[in-house]
Design a protein around this motif. Structure first.
Motif, PDB file in Angstrom:
ATOM      1  N   LEU A  34     118.561  70.308  67.278  1.00  0.00           N
ATOM      2  CA  LEU A  34     117.861  69.047  67.497  1.00  0.00           C
ATOM      3  C   LEU A  34     116.443  69.103  66.917  1.00  0.00           C
ATOM      4  CD1 LEU A  34     118.968  68.084  71.117  1.00  0.00           C
ATOM      5  CD2 LEU A  34     119.551  66.920  68.993  1.00  0.00           C
ATOM      6  N   MET A  35     115.765  70.248  67.080  1.00  0.00           N
ATOM      7  CA  MET A  35     114.420  70.367  66.515  1.00  0.00           C
ATOM      8  C   MET A  35     114.456  70.270  64.996  1.00  0.00           C
ATOM      9  SD  MET A  35     112.220  73.048  68.866  1.00  0.00           S
ATOM     10  CE  MET A  35     113.031  74.465  68.239  1.00  0.00           C
ATOM     11  N   LEU A  36     115.440  70.898  64.376  1.00  0.00           N
ATOM     12  CA  LEU A  36     115.566  70.793  62.923  1.00  0.00           C
ATOM     13  C   LEU A  36     115.862  69.357  62.491  1.00  0.00           C
ATOM     14  CD1 LEU A  36     117.540  74.017  61.917  1.00  0.00           C
ATOM     15  CD2 LEU A  36     115.145  73.485  61.515  1.00  0.00           C
ATOM     16  N   LEU A  37     116.728  68.680  63.216  1.00  0.00           N
ATOM     17  CA  LEU A  37     117.060  67.291  62.890  1.00  0.00           C
ATOM     18  C   LEU A  37     115.845  66.395  63.051  1.00  0.00           C
ATOM     19  CD1 LEU A  37     119.142  65.030  62.281  1.00  0.00           C
ATOM     20  CD2 LEU A  37     119.521  64.906  64.754  1.00  0.00           C
ATOM     21  N   PHE A  38     115.100  66.553  64.130  1.00  0.00           N
ATOM     22  CA  PHE A  38     113.947  65.688  64.397  1.00  0.00           C
ATOM     23  C   PHE A  38     112.781  65.978  63.450  1.00  0.00           C
ATOM     24  CE2 PHE A  38     115.296  65.398  69.131  1.00  0.00           C
ATOM     25  CZ  PHE A  38     116.347  64.567  68.780  1.00  0.00           C
ATOM     26  N   LEU A  43     114.304  60.089  58.631  1.00  0.00           N
ATOM     27  CA  LEU A  43     115.634  60.110  59.234  1.00  0.00           C
ATOM     28  C   LEU A  43     115.616  60.805  60.593  1.00  0.00           C
ATOM     29  CD1 LEU A  43     118.670  59.495  58.745  1.00  0.00           C
ATOM     30  CD2 LEU A  43     118.840  61.810  57.820  1.00  0.00           C
ATOM     31  N   GLY A  44     114.870  61.881  60.699  1.00  0.00           N
ATOM     32  CA  GLY A  44     114.789  62.614  61.959  1.00  0.00           C
ATOM     33  C   GLY A  44     114.090  61.816  63.042  1.00  0.00           C
ATOM     34  N   TRP A  45     113.069  61.040  62.662  1.00  0.00           N
ATOM     35  CA  TRP A  45     112.354  60.225  63.648  1.00  0.00           C
ATOM     36  C   TRP A  45     113.254  59.115  64.175  1.00  0.00           C
ATOM     37  CZ3 TRP A  45     107.695  59.720  59.878  1.00  0.00           C
ATOM     38  CH2 TRP A  45     107.095  60.964  59.739  1.00  0.00           C
ATOM     39  N   ILE A  46     114.069  58.548  63.287  1.00  0.00           N
ATOM     40  CA  ILE A  46     115.024  57.521  63.731  1.00  0.00           C
ATOM     41  C   ILE A  46     116.066  58.163  64.650  1.00  0.00           C
ATOM     42  CG2 ILE A  46     116.829  55.939  62.950  1.00  0.00           C
ATOM     43  CD1 ILE A  46     115.117  55.522  60.397  1.00  0.00           C
TER      44      ILE A  46
END
Length: 155
Positions: A34-38, A43-46
């Motif tokens: 999740l940290m990598l995605l965010f 895109l991560g913020w969305i």
């Protein structure tokens, strides 16, 4: 024989209930993912916003909300830092102008073109286009025009 006056009640054991799937704890790998995605800029913020509002898992939702708060604090700090540094840059340029004016004995005040150059640097906007405001969008065209407008100093 007579029955005892007091008998210990039979023990009552609590019933084991299954946790709903929304309360399933997430592992270290899930939080790391999740940290990598965010961390992906837009895109991560969305995705962070979606995870903060939609998922049924409370752990994931709370982590996304905390990360969203960190993002908002970071954006606010960057905006504040931008205005602070812009203000400080203006103070530095004004101090340079005053120093040069004092050292040259007021000669600097007579050279309006040189003061205009310092004002150009003072008001330089480097937020989007880099140094296009100084050099022009076609390379050094803006700088050549600026240099040609300088007064010639008799030697």
């Amino acid at each position: 024989p007579p029955a005892p006056a007091y008998a210990a009640p039979a023990p009552v054991y609590p019933q084991q209930t299954k946790k709903p799937s929304g309360d399933k704890t997430l592992g270290v790998g899930a939080f790391f993912g999740l940290m990598l995605l965010f961390a992906i800029p837009v895109l991560g913020w969305i995705a962070c916003l979606v995870f903060a509002l939609v998922p049924a898992n409370k752990n994931c939702k709370n982590f996304a909300r905390a990360y969203l708060i960190i993002i908002l604090i970071g954006i606010g700090a960057l905006v504040g830092l931008y205005f602070l540094l812009t203000w400080l840059w203006g103070l530095v340029v004004d101090a340079i102008i005053n120093f040069v004016s004092d050292v040259t004995g007021g000669l600097f005040n007579e050279l309006d073109e040189l003061r205009n150059i310092f004002d150009l640097f003072k008001n330089l906007d480097i937020s989007g286009g880099g140094l296009d405001g100084l050099f022009g969008s076609d390379g050094l065209g803006g700088l050549d025009g600026l240099l040609s407008s300088l007064p010639s100093i008799p030697g």
